[in-house]
Write an enzyme that holds these catalytic residues in place. Sequence first.
Site, PDB file in Angstrom:
ATOM      1  N   GLU A 153       0.814  -1.214   0.000  1.00 14.23           N
ATOM      2  CA  GLU A 153       0.000   0.000   0.000  1.00 14.23           C
ATOM      3  C   GLU A 153       0.850   1.268   0.000  1.00 14.23           C
ATOM      4  O   GLU A 153       0.454   2.297  -0.542  1.00 14.23           O
ATOM      5  CB  GLU A 153      -0.957   0.018   1.192  1.00 14.23           C
ATOM      6  CG  GLU A 153      -2.100  -0.985   1.089  1.00 14.23           C
ATOM      7  CD  GLU A 153      -1.737  -2.353   1.646  1.00 14.23           C
ATOM      8  OE1 GLU A 153      -0.542  -2.591   1.938  1.00 14.23           O
ATOM      9  OE2 GLU A 153      -2.642  -3.197   1.782  1.00 14.23           O
ATOM     10  N   PHE A 177     -11.846  -6.565  14.286  1.00 14.17           N
ATOM     11  CA  PHE A 177     -10.820  -7.118  13.410  1.00 14.17           C
ATOM     12  C   PHE A 177     -10.406  -6.084  12.353  1.00 14.17           C
ATOM     13  O   PHE A 177     -11.245  -5.500  11.683  1.00 14.17           O
ATOM     14  CB  PHE A 177     -11.367  -8.375  12.725  1.00 14.17           C
ATOM     15  CG  PHE A 177     -10.404  -9.003  11.755  1.00 14.17           C
ATOM     16  CD1 PHE A 177      -9.220  -9.560  12.204  1.00 14.17           C
ATOM     17  CD2 PHE A 177     -10.677  -9.012  10.398  1.00 14.17           C
ATOM     18  CE1 PHE A 177      -8.317 -10.121  11.314  1.00 14.17           C
ATOM     19  CE2 PHE A 177      -9.786  -9.590   9.495  1.00 14.17           C
ATOM     20  CZ  PHE A 177      -8.602 -10.139   9.966  1.00 14.17           C
ATOM     21  N   GLN A 178      -9.129  -5.841  12.262  1.00 14.51           N
ATOM     22  CA  GLN A 178      -8.552  -4.874  11.314  1.00 14.51           C
ATOM     23  C   GLN A 178      -9.161  -3.481  11.449  1.00 14.51           C
ATOM     24  O   GLN A 178      -9.339  -2.768  10.470  1.00 14.51           O
ATOM     25  CB  GLN A 178      -8.673  -5.379   9.872  1.00 14.51           C
ATOM     26  CG  GLN A 178      -7.821  -6.624   9.653  1.00 14.51           C
ATOM     27  CD  GLN A 178      -7.629  -6.988   8.207  1.00 14.51           C
ATOM     28  OE1 GLN A 178      -8.484  -6.721   7.377  1.00 14.51           O
ATOM     29  NE2 GLN A 178      -6.496  -7.597   7.897  1.00 14.51           N
ATOM     30  N   MET A 231      24.503   8.410   2.165  1.00 15.42           N
ATOM     31  CA  MET A 231      24.212   9.734   2.713  1.00 15.42           C
ATOM     32  C   MET A 231      24.558   9.807   4.203  1.00 15.42           C
ATOM     33  O   MET A 231      25.111  10.783   4.689  1.00 15.42           O
ATOM     34  CB  MET A 231      22.707  10.010   2.535  1.00 15.42           C
ATOM     35  CG  MET A 231      22.299  11.443   2.689  1.00 15.42           C
ATOM     36  SD  MET A 231      22.768  12.412   1.265  1.00 15.42           S
ATOM     37  CE  MET A 231      24.123  13.333   1.905  1.00 15.42           C
TER      38      MET A 231
HETATM   39  C1  LIG Z   1      12.537   5.338   5.064  1.00 20.19           C
HETATM   40  C2  LIG Z   1      13.810   6.014   5.389  1.00 20.19           C
HETATM   41  N1  LIG Z   1      14.630   5.501   6.340  1.00 20.19           N
HETATM   42  C3  LIG Z   1      15.799   6.114   6.634  1.00 20.19           C
HETATM   43  C4  LIG Z   1      16.179   7.254   5.988  1.00 20.19           C
HETATM   44  C5  LIG Z   1      17.497   7.930   6.333  1.00 20.19           C
HETATM   45  N2  LIG Z   1      18.395   7.908   5.166  1.00 20.19           N
HETATM   46  C6  LIG Z   1      18.512   8.954   4.328  1.00 20.19           C
HETATM   47  S1  LIG Z   1      19.532   8.669   3.056  1.00 20.19           S
HETATM   48  C7  LIG Z   1      19.871   7.125   3.597  1.00 20.19           C
HETATM   49  C8  LIG Z   1      20.812   6.239   2.832  1.00 20.19           C
HETATM   50  C9  LIG Z   1      20.240   5.763   1.561  1.00 20.19           C
HETATM   51  O1  LIG Z   1      21.080   4.759   1.036  1.00 20.19           O
HETATM   52  P1  LIG Z   1      21.078   4.420  -0.511  1.00 20.19           P
HETATM   53  O2  LIG Z   1      19.697   4.241  -0.975  1.00 20.19           O
HETATM   54  O3  LIG Z   1      22.018   3.306  -0.756  1.00 20.19           O
HETATM   55  O4  LIG Z   1      21.587   5.774  -1.141  1.00 20.19           O
HETATM   56  P2  LIG Z   1      23.069   6.397  -1.161  1.00 20.19           P
HETATM   57  O5  LIG Z   1      23.051   7.502  -0.149  1.00 20.19           O
HETATM   58  O6  LIG Z   1      24.036   5.319  -0.824  1.00 20.19           O
HETATM   59  O7  LIG Z   1      23.202   6.936  -2.544  1.00 20.19           O
HETATM   60  C10 LIG Z   1      19.177   6.864   4.779  1.00 20.19           C
HETATM   61  C11 LIG Z   1      19.284   5.610   5.547  1.00 20.19           C
HETATM   62  C12 LIG Z   1      15.283   7.767   5.021  1.00 20.19           C
HETATM   63  N3  LIG Z   1      15.534   8.893   4.364  1.00 20.19           N
HETATM   64  N4  LIG Z   1      14.135   7.127   4.724  1.00 20.19           N
END
Ligand SMILES: Cc1ncc(C[n+]2csc(CCOP(=O)(O)OP(=O)(O)O)c2C)c(N)n1
Lengths: 172, 619
Positions: B77, B139-140, B527
């Site tokens: 979803e 339920f749900q 990041m």
């Molecule tokens: C749902 C969610 N969980 C955690 C984060 C925190 N977060 C931001 S960027 C990132 C890393 C993303 O990794 P990747 O998709 O491999 O991208 P990269 O930065 O390596 O290009 C995280 C964990 C987020 N933005 N969204």
Amino acid sequence: MENGKLRRTLSVLVDNEPGVLARVTGLISGRGFNIESLSVAETMDPAVSLITLITSGSPPIIEQIIKQLRKLINVIKVVDLTEGDYVEKQLVLVKVRALEAHRAEIRSLCEIFKGKILDVSPRTYTMEFTGNEKKIRDILTLLDDFGIEEQVSTGLTAMPRTKLDKRDRRAN
Amino acid sequence: MIDETRSPDPAEPLAHHRGSGGVKPLRGIELTGAQILIECWKKEGVEVVFGYPGATTIDIHHYLKESGPRFILTRHEQAAVHAAEGYARVTGKPGVALVTSGPGATNAVTGLAAANLDSIPVIVFSGQVARMMIGNDAFQEVDIVGVTRPITKHNYLVRDTESLARTVKEAFYVASSGRPGAVLVDLPKDVVSGRAEFKYPGRLKLRAYQPHLEPHPKQVAKAVELLKKAQRPVLYAGGGVIMSGASEPLLALAERLQIPVTNTLMGLGGFPGTHPLFLGMLGMHGLYQANMAVQECDLLIAVGARFDDWVTGKLDQFARKAKIIQIDLDPTSIHKRITTEVPLVADARLALASILESLGEAPDYEKKSRPAWLKTIAAWRAEGDAVMDYRKTDPAGCTGATCPVWNPKTKGCRTEPIKPQMVIDTLYQQTKDRDAIIATEVGQHQLWSAQYYLYDKPRRFLTSGGLAVMGFGLPAAMGAQIARPGALVVDIAGDGSILMNIQELVTIVEEKLPIKVIILNNGCLGMVRQSQQLFYGKCYADTMLGRSPDFVKLAEAFGAKGFRAERVEEVAPVIEKGLAAEGPVVMEFIVCQQALVYPMVPAGQDNYHMLPFAQAEAD
Ligand SMILES: Cc1ncc(C[n+]2csc(CCOP(=O)(O)OP(=O)(O)O)c2C)c(N)n1
Ligand SMILES: [Mg+2]
């Protein structure tokens, strides 16, 4: 108020629908602000309710709260009563220890503050007072000398004063 | 509070309604709630609904199959709501999702928050238990109206079948008018199965909700005064430009007064990325010339942008030499984070148009000062470009064994590592004439997609700015591809994010959506790792992803095509091959882990402090 905080009485006209109060209070609490007093009632138009609430914050925070409230889909109008002149009232019920020796004095205080004795027991008086915040605070301070056993109060409710205009005054 | 102004034909005959036995006029005929809902969708011009069924929505799906708009069965979803958002971003029309009660509704929560924070019109219809069961921990059963109250623009629990049509109408109106946003409509099962006469309200007027669109002439005049006097103006344009379709007047204003333009992440494409007056994105990872120009300007014209903390850096130092004109539809955006000289509460397109009109065709403005200002900017641009040129800059050192390019024997890179920026740049070079739509996930790859891919038109760059939710890109690309079947749609992903909604590859294959997915595999949550490298003493706590799945095989398992590039010289051919291949394609690029998104303003600093630049202090 400490560090530039202002205390504001807001009058919020809303659609009279389930969940609207939750939207209003949720908006304020969700931003980390406290509601110090709250009262809600239907207005003359049964489709509309009036929420009177007191909150405090710095001027920009109050401005934000007012704008955010206006943005709610069910909020019809927000007025910051503190901006102008207004009348306010609150109701408090208070149960005071009433020893034989103090009874006359307590009754006279009640009279001076235009209160009512609602219930009498061998040990206590339960009284009702209405008034603005200051009056309520004063009577509670005075009664505290005798020992307040219980106290409940409604939220404050308020209305702007109608501006007096010379032309409106009846010629006598 | 609704005044219903009935349209001339409030209930035109529904000729092909099979449920009521052939051609019958609809007037006076009772329909079930499910039928009413679908008729409402048709009235609103809904072409596609994304979602996932369950016990409380079976009725709706039943009629949807019979006579409704196209339904896309996503595999989660959350993805349905992101897909609806992708559709809305590309078309400007509200995106619609349908989910069941309980878990279906809670799975939709992230999608609602994402759409609402980015002011995208999305409407989620959720099933709910029957009215008499509400409040029984049935339920749900989840109080989804309570759960989503703070993360939607508005939401509704439909109280009876009679009020369903009106509520749906109101939901569409609220979601798409004013500052758009996410709306949830909760549908108790017995409201959906109950019957009522179908009357669709013609026009709505809500007593408590009347968005203000027209600019105030006095404020326009003040703005024009400032614009004429400014010596070093900058236009700072956000998502509001895209939402209101203000790109044309924005371009006209910039060109008429020779004002350089910077975009927020949400605003990219609102001004042509290849235009000489374009400065690039501003903010925490904004381009050097963009941040410098904003810090040094004497007039900042904010258009549909909200001064969010990612953009401003340390607030009291933001554009502190400038007077500010702030154009925003939402009064709560005015004076929220920053006090502005000329607030203009209005639709961006209307406001810019009336400013242009007041200026006239050949306005007198500080023409003499402009060349010097543009020259200063050109010098900043040259400085900035040197850092952005990934070919010339070397990531300092190597991250070692955690890097996917690491060779344990030689203790170095296996090959000359692919720099992630190069992949985006190559993609841009190969697709810039194809009017592509780029969706992204969240992370370093997202920001490189904002910096190295240039967007010349609005509604071409789909990224989650406010919530910044990983897992957004793939479903958003689905919504985009459905909205524009002929367009080239690419999702640029990281190895972390792509796994957050990878199940949608099935939907994509099943629906024959020729989406191209680019995965920049750096073996980590880049990041976050970047912050650890710069500010946490290189302690990489919980950001190393270790062995990722074989993305090529994964793609194939889902029925898509998969390609991989491990060497620099493979990048261009893999992209070429991937783009040329028919149907959905996943292209994986094994990239250097050490690459950092630069420039970077460290948290809490002002925008003069951009790493890796020596601090350019204000005079
Ligand atoms: C749902 C969610 N969980 C955690 C984060 C925190 N977060 C931001 S960027 C990132 C890393 C993303 O990794 P990747 O998709 O491999 O991208 P990269 O930065 O390596 O290009 C995280 C964990 C987020 N933005 N969204
Ligand atoms: Mg990664």
